[in-house]
Scaffold this motif. Structure first.
Motif, PDB file in Angstrom:
ATOM      1  N   PRO A 158       0.823  -1.215   0.000  1.00  0.00           N
ATOM      2  CA  PRO A 158       0.000   0.000   0.000  1.00  0.00           C
ATOM      3  C   PRO A 158       0.860   1.270   0.000  1.00  0.00           C
ATOM      4  N   LEU A 159       0.371   2.294  -0.654  1.00  0.00           N
ATOM      5  CA  LEU A 159       1.102   3.566  -0.731  1.00  0.00           C
ATOM      6  C   LEU A 159       0.060   4.663  -0.892  1.00  0.00           C
ATOM      7  N   THR A 160       0.103   5.678  -0.049  1.00  0.00           N
ATOM      8  CA  THR A 160      -0.800   6.810  -0.231  1.00  0.00           C
ATOM      9  C   THR A 160      -0.021   7.951  -0.862  1.00  0.00           C
ATOM     10  N   LEU A 161      -0.457   8.348  -2.056  1.00  0.00           N
ATOM     11  CA  LEU A 161       0.189   9.461  -2.740  1.00  0.00           C
ATOM     12  C   LEU A 161      -0.434  10.763  -2.255  1.00  0.00           C
ATOM     13  N   SER A 162       0.394  11.743  -1.975  1.00  0.00           N
ATOM     14  CA  SER A 162      -0.108  13.078  -1.650  1.00  0.00           C
ATOM     15  C   SER A 162       0.338  14.015  -2.760  1.00  0.00           C
ATOM     16  N   ILE A 163      -0.632  14.599  -3.430  1.00  0.00           N
ATOM     17  CA  ILE A 163      -0.321  15.496  -4.541  1.00  0.00           C
ATOM     18  C   ILE A 163      -0.495  16.930  -4.046  1.00  0.00           C
ATOM     19  N   GLY A 164       0.615  17.628  -3.922  1.00  0.00           N
ATOM     20  CA  GLY A 164       0.569  19.027  -3.485  1.00  0.00           C
ATOM     21  C   GLY A 164       0.266  19.906  -4.683  1.00  0.00           C
TER      22      GLY A 164
ATOM     23  N   ASN B 142      -5.949  22.090  -1.186  1.00  0.00           N
ATOM     24  CA  ASN B 142      -4.596  22.218  -1.730  1.00  0.00           C
ATOM     25  C   ASN B 142      -3.864  20.888  -1.862  1.00  0.00           C
ATOM     26  N   TRP B 143      -4.447  19.845  -1.314  1.00  0.00           N
ATOM     27  CA  TRP B 143      -3.836  18.520  -1.400  1.00  0.00           C
ATOM     28  C   TRP B 143      -4.861  17.546  -1.970  1.00  0.00           C
ATOM     29  N   ILE B 144      -4.415  16.682  -2.866  1.00  0.00           N
ATOM     30  CA  ILE B 144      -5.238  15.551  -3.282  1.00  0.00           C
ATOM     31  C   ILE B 144      -4.517  14.292  -2.829  1.00  0.00           C
ATOM     32  N   LYS B 145      -5.244  13.455  -2.117  1.00  0.00           N
ATOM     33  CA  LYS B 145      -4.648  12.203  -1.650  1.00  0.00           C
ATOM     34  C   LYS B 145      -5.240  11.038  -2.417  1.00  0.00           C
ATOM     35  N   VAL B 146      -4.384  10.075  -2.736  1.00  0.00           N
ATOM     36  CA  VAL B 146      -4.822   8.892  -3.464  1.00  0.00           C
ATOM     37  C   VAL B 146      -4.380   7.667  -2.674  1.00  0.00           C
TER      38      VAL B 146
ATOM     39  N   ARG C 134      14.404   2.371   6.558  1.00  0.00           N
ATOM     40  CA  ARG C 134      14.056   2.097   5.168  1.00  0.00           C
ATOM     41  C   ARG C 134      12.956   3.025   4.695  1.00  0.00           C
ATOM     42  N   VAL C 135      13.044   3.434   3.453  1.00  0.00           N
ATOM     43  CA  VAL C 135      11.984   4.233   2.854  1.00  0.00           C
ATOM     44  C   VAL C 135      11.724   3.733   1.443  1.00  0.00           C
ATOM     45  N   VAL C 136      10.501   3.990   0.987  1.00  0.00           N
ATOM     46  CA  VAL C 136      10.153   3.714  -0.402  1.00  0.00           C
ATOM     47  C   VAL C 136      10.284   5.030  -1.157  1.00  0.00           C
ATOM     48  N   ALA C 137      11.048   5.023  -2.241  1.00  0.00           N
ATOM     49  CA  ALA C 137      11.280   6.261  -2.980  1.00  0.00           C
ATOM     50  C   ALA C 137      11.601   5.927  -4.428  1.00  0.00           C
ATOM     51  N   CYS C 138      11.726   6.973  -5.252  1.00  0.00           N
ATOM     52  CA  CYS C 138      12.076   6.759  -6.655  1.00  0.00           C
ATOM     53  C   CYS C 138      13.086   7.819  -7.081  1.00  0.00           C
ATOM     54  N   GLU C 139      13.594   7.676  -8.284  1.00  0.00           N
ATOM     55  CA  GLU C 139      14.661   8.575  -8.751  1.00  0.00           C
ATOM     56  C   GLU C 139      14.108   9.777  -9.508  1.00  0.00           C
ATOM     57  N   SER C 140      12.962   9.601 -10.145  1.00  0.00           N
ATOM     58  CA  SER C 140      12.318  10.715 -10.845  1.00  0.00           C
ATOM     59  C   SER C 140      10.873  10.301 -11.056  1.00  0.00           C
ATOM     60  N   TYR C 141      10.027  11.253 -11.387  1.00  0.00           N
ATOM     61  CA  TYR C 141       8.652  10.878 -11.684  1.00  0.00           C
ATOM     62  C   TYR C 141       8.068  11.864 -12.670  1.00  0.00           C
ATOM     63  N   SER C 142       7.017  11.406 -13.345  1.00  0.00           N
ATOM     64  CA  SER C 142       6.432  12.207 -14.413  1.00  0.00           C
ATOM     65  C   SER C 142       4.946  12.391 -14.178  1.00  0.00           C
ATOM     66  N   VAL C 143       4.430  13.461 -14.726  1.00  0.00           N
ATOM     67  CA  VAL C 143       2.989  13.734 -14.648  1.00  0.00           C
ATOM     68  C   VAL C 143       2.538  14.162 -16.036  1.00  0.00           C
TER      69      VAL C 143
ATOM     70  N   ILE D 265       4.872  15.778  -5.477  1.00  0.00           N
ATOM     71  CA  ILE D 265       4.112  14.601  -5.058  1.00  0.00           C
ATOM     72  C   ILE D 265       4.985  13.798  -4.102  1.00  0.00           C
ATOM     73  N   THR D 266       4.376  13.299  -3.030  1.00  0.00           N
ATOM     74  CA  THR D 266       5.125  12.443  -2.105  1.00  0.00           C
ATOM     75  C   THR D 266       4.387  11.118  -1.953  1.00  0.00           C
ATOM     76  N   PRO D 267       5.052  10.020  -1.605  1.00  0.00           N
ATOM     77  CA  PRO D 267       6.508   9.897  -1.533  1.00  0.00           C
ATOM     78  C   PRO D 267       7.089   9.682  -2.929  1.00  0.00           C
ATOM     79  N   THR D 268       8.138  10.435  -3.253  1.00  0.00           N
ATOM     80  CA  THR D 268       8.818  10.227  -4.536  1.00  0.00           C
ATOM     81  C   THR D 268      10.330  10.327  -4.335  1.00  0.00           C
ATOM     82  N   ILE D 269      10.877  11.507  -4.650  1.00  0.00           N
ATOM     83  CA  ILE D 269      12.345  11.599  -4.645  1.00  0.00           C
ATOM     84  C   ILE D 269      12.925  12.027  -3.309  1.00  0.00           C
ATOM     85  N   GLN D 270      12.046  12.267  -2.310  1.00  0.00           N
ATOM     86  CA  GLN D 270      12.552  12.819  -1.054  1.00  0.00           C
ATOM     87  C   GLN D 270      13.219  11.742  -0.205  1.00  0.00           C
ATOM     88  N   PHE D 271      14.256  12.146   0.511  1.00  0.00           N
ATOM     89  CA  PHE D 271      14.904  11.285   1.500  1.00  0.00           C
ATOM     90  C   PHE D 271      15.051  12.057   2.780  1.00  0.00           C
TER      91      PHE D 271
END
Ligand code: NAG
Ligand code: NAG
Ligand code: NAG
Ligand code: NAG
Ligand code: NAG
Ligand code: NAG
Ligand code: NAG
Length: 643
Positions: free
Chosen positions: A57-63, A131-135, A160-169, A180-186
């Motif tokens: 499971p992963l909840t995306l937060s779109i700022g 201001n936020w959309i959550k998925v 440990r964290v789940v992350a990625c190197e880049s993302y596209s919209v 958008i989180t969680p994505t490239i942040q550490f």
């Protein structure tokens, strides 16, 4: 390449509109996507250890991009510039929320995209402040939505964290999305999962030395102010009145993050000798998200808090000082500025908050952990005091520019509401908090280049806070006779942002600085375009503040001391204004730069680092000492003349 790495991640995104990743195909269910954010290099501490499970499971937060942020400077100048006829006409919290919320079309188009990709409407929600959309999603679905691959990263402490190197919209909605989180942040500020967290990595941890009792000069003597700073020394240096009248409606707040904790006996010991305050005088305590207060002795847990409160309280007594004690004792998820901001601005947590589960504490914590705060995150539970002083900071490059920008904009909103936000500039010269520098190409790690590019400190680089640097009487110098120099037992932080453009209030000061002085470095050391925010804004004594600690006294050095002392002066100016039927001074900088006569210029000393002498103090504003050291009487006169 001279672009700073994380900036590159940010600006690349802006520059690459139309660029594509892989072999894009645009169909109704798979719109053409463009890279939104990309990380340059994995932080040295974090290793990719495995692909993330697609079913996790992963909840995306779109700022969503807030409206009207480009008008920040105009709005701030209207209420804070001495030439504005709206000076002091601050906004209400509701006005702030209304002006900056995301647009209806941003919400509608982002939702339409999610629905078109097959996300069930029941899993999509919009925050109350819009201001936020959550998925509510899974790793696999999120990877497909964002054209990315998620991995599990582990750091040296086993976190440990789940992350990625880049993302596209989708290209069509890119303009609506902040990040958008969680994505490239550490979490570069994350503390050990096992070890002690006595010393937070974002506390400036002022350096201290023991003071054997026989070395104490007379408590009100001004004879030894170059060796030991006391409340009496500060009053003499800066013309601060000793007999203060309490003024109803005046307020001053100090922010501390657990496990840093003040100790009442230590305050009492200090007040009884140096402060002339009644035994037992304590701050008003606003506990946030647990507000854990540790019993553990030592400068690592008590130093910062004791120092800040000793001076904030001694200089403003009998005015009350409020302590915002933020966070619980859970070591691996400590509270941050964002947790504090949530608590004083309900619209921040529910609308535009920059909270990121990787960096900011996320509550409730597991109740079975001793000292854990198991309640919901506190949101809008306290009002901000008129003045806030915060002696914590981090490398600007440690987090993406977009994340810093959201936090910075919140300080701007507090300014619009009439709050003065002060931060210590830092104690590491032109290097970062831990003494490291950026790589010559501007990237942040994985190879620390201690001879490399200057590594400025946030939030001092945010244009909407007042950054307080450090000064000192010269060796053997005397109050009233000798001009202060840049603090010299440690290098106070200063320099130029790699992220934030130059605010209008600094235009003339920077032009004059560059016209008359060559800092001596080219673009491989710092952003020398003259178009970026310079810091600090001013300086104030930063060495050897005698402080109650563990039943005795120690002398603490750092800009950690300068900020609460300056905050006390601002609080006293507010008291004078409130007595005269006026409001608090709010965001200070436009007035400070328009009235440099309120300061004694500091023209000697420098802030070394990265294998260089750093920047030097010169006549006028400079990145070593700002505008110089403040004078209370002159500040009072200038601010009392304003409406
Ligand atoms: C001044 O303070 C320093 C540091 O505590 C101490 O070593 C020195 O003896 C003091 N001098 C006087 C004259 O009090
Ligand atoms: C300080 O706070 C205390 C407790 O809230 C209150 O009783 C007192 O009146 C306040 N003092 C001033 C000077 O505002
Ligand atoms: C302050 O008060 C506490 C108890 O309230 C007492 O133990 C202590 O001795 C007092 N300190 C001084 C310096 O009077
Ligand atoms: C904050 O201030 C407002 C306006 O003065 C007041 O109505 C409200 O009760 C205060 N809230 C808190 C939590 O103190
Ligand atoms: C400060 O004064 C002491 C004692 O008079 C002297 O030994 C020392 O050299 C002086 N330091 C400077 C920098 O003038
Ligand atoms: C320096 O800052 C300016 C203004 O923010 C920006 O346009 C420019 O790209 C920056 N230069 C580098 C090399 O980062
Ligand atoms: C910057 O200066 C250094 C030496 O100080 C030099 O080696 C380097 O080539 C210069 N870089 C640029 C971009 O001018």
């Amino acid at each position: 390449m001279i672009l700073a790495g994380l900036i590159r991640a940010f600006f690349t995104a802006l520059a690459l509109t139309g660029a594509t990743q892989g072999h894009p195909t645009s169909t109704p269910n798979n719109p053409l996507k463009v890279v939104h954010e990309r990380r340059d290099a994995v932080h040295r501490e974090w290793r990719l250890i495995a692909p993330a499970s697609a079913t996790a499971p992963l909840t995306l937060s779109i700022g969503l991009v807030q409206r009207n942020l480009e008008r920040a400077e105009e709005f701030m100048n209207a209420v804070s510039h001495p030439d504005s006829d709206q000076y002091g006409q601050y906004w209400t919290a509701q006005q702030v929320a209304d002006v900056f919320s995301a647009s209806d079309s941003a919400i509608a188009e982002t939702k339409a995209w999610l629905l078109s990709e097959g996300v069930d409407v029941a899993r999509i929600s919009t925050s109350a402040g819009r201001n936020w959309i959550k998925v509510v999603s899974t790793v696999g679905e999120a990877a497909s939505l964002l054209d990315t691959e998620y991995g599990v990263y582990e750091n040296d402490n086993g976190a440990r964290v789940v992350a990625c190197e880049s993302y596209s919209v989708p290209a069509a909605i890119k303009e609506h999305i902040d990040f958008i989180t969680p994505t490239i942040q550490f979490d570069s500020g994350l503390v050990s999962t096992s070890g002690s967290v006595k010393r937070r990595r974002d506390a400036f941890a002022p350096k201290s030395k023991k003071l054997p009792a026989h070395q104490h000069p007379g408590v009100d003597s001004l004879k030894n102010c170059s060796e030991i700073t006391t409340p009496a020394c500060l009053r003499a240096l800066y013309d601060i009145p000793a007999n203060v009248e309490p003024v109803a409606g005046n307020s001053y707040g100090i922010v501390e993050f657990a496990p840093q904790s003040y100790n009442q006996q230590d305050l009492d010991g200090f007040f009884s000798v140096y402060g002339h305050l009644p035994n037992g005088t304590s701050p008003i305590i606003n506990k946030i998200d647990g507000g854990f207060l540790s019993d553990e002795p030592g400068s690592g847990t008590r130093g910062e808090s004791n120092l800040d409160l000793c001076y904030a309280m001694a200089l403003t007594y009998p005015q009350n000082v409020t302590l915002y004690q933020v966070g619980d004792s859970v070591a691996w998820n400590t509270a941050t500025n964002n947790n504090f901001l949530d608590a004083i601005d309900g619209s921040y947590c529910t609308t535009s908050g920059g909270d990121d589960p990787l960096w900011d504490a996320t509550y409730p914590h597991d109740a079975s952990t001793p000292g854990a705060y198991a309640g919901p995150p506190q949101c809008g539970v306290y009002n901000a005091t008129n003045v806030l002083s915060i002696s914590y900071g981090r490398d600007e490059a440690a987090r993406p520019a977009s994340y810093n920008a959201r936090e910075c904009m919140e300080y701007m909103k507090l300014g619009l509401m009439g709050v003065s936000v002060l931060f210590s500039s830092g104690d590491s010269g032109v290097a970062g908090v831990t003494g490291h520098c950026l790589n010559p190409d501007g990237s942040y790690a994985p190879v620390w280049a201690d001879y490399g590019r200057f590594n400025p400190i946030f939030p001092g680089t945010c244009p909407w806070v007042t950054s307080v640097g450090g000064s000192a009487l010269p060796p053997n110098g005397t109050v009233g006779r000798d001009r202060e120099v840049v603090a010299y037992t440690f290098p106070p932080s200063g320099g130029f942002s790699n992220v934030f453009p130059r605010p209008a209030y600094q235009t003339a000061a920077l032009a004059s600085y560059y016209a008359r002085h060559d800092p001596g470095y080219n673009a491989s050391r710092y952003n020398d375009t003259q178009q970026v925010r310079g810091f600090p804004d001013l300086a104030l004594a930063a060495q050897d503040y005698v402080t109650g600690l563990d039943g005795g006294f120690q002398a603490f050095s750092g800009t950690s001391a300068s900020s609460p002392a300056f905050g006390a002066m601002v609080a006293l100016v507010n008291g004078e204004r409130i007595k005269a039927g006026k409001g608090p001074v709010g965001f200070l900088n436009p007035v400070l730069y328009a009235h440099p006569e309120m300061f004694a210029d500091v023209v000697e000393g420098s802030i070394s680092g990265c294998g260089t002498p750093g920047f030097s103090a010169v006549p006028g504003w400079d990145p070593a000492s700002g505008l110089g050291t403040p004078n209370f009487e002159r500040m009072r006169r200038v601010f009392l003349r304003l409406p």
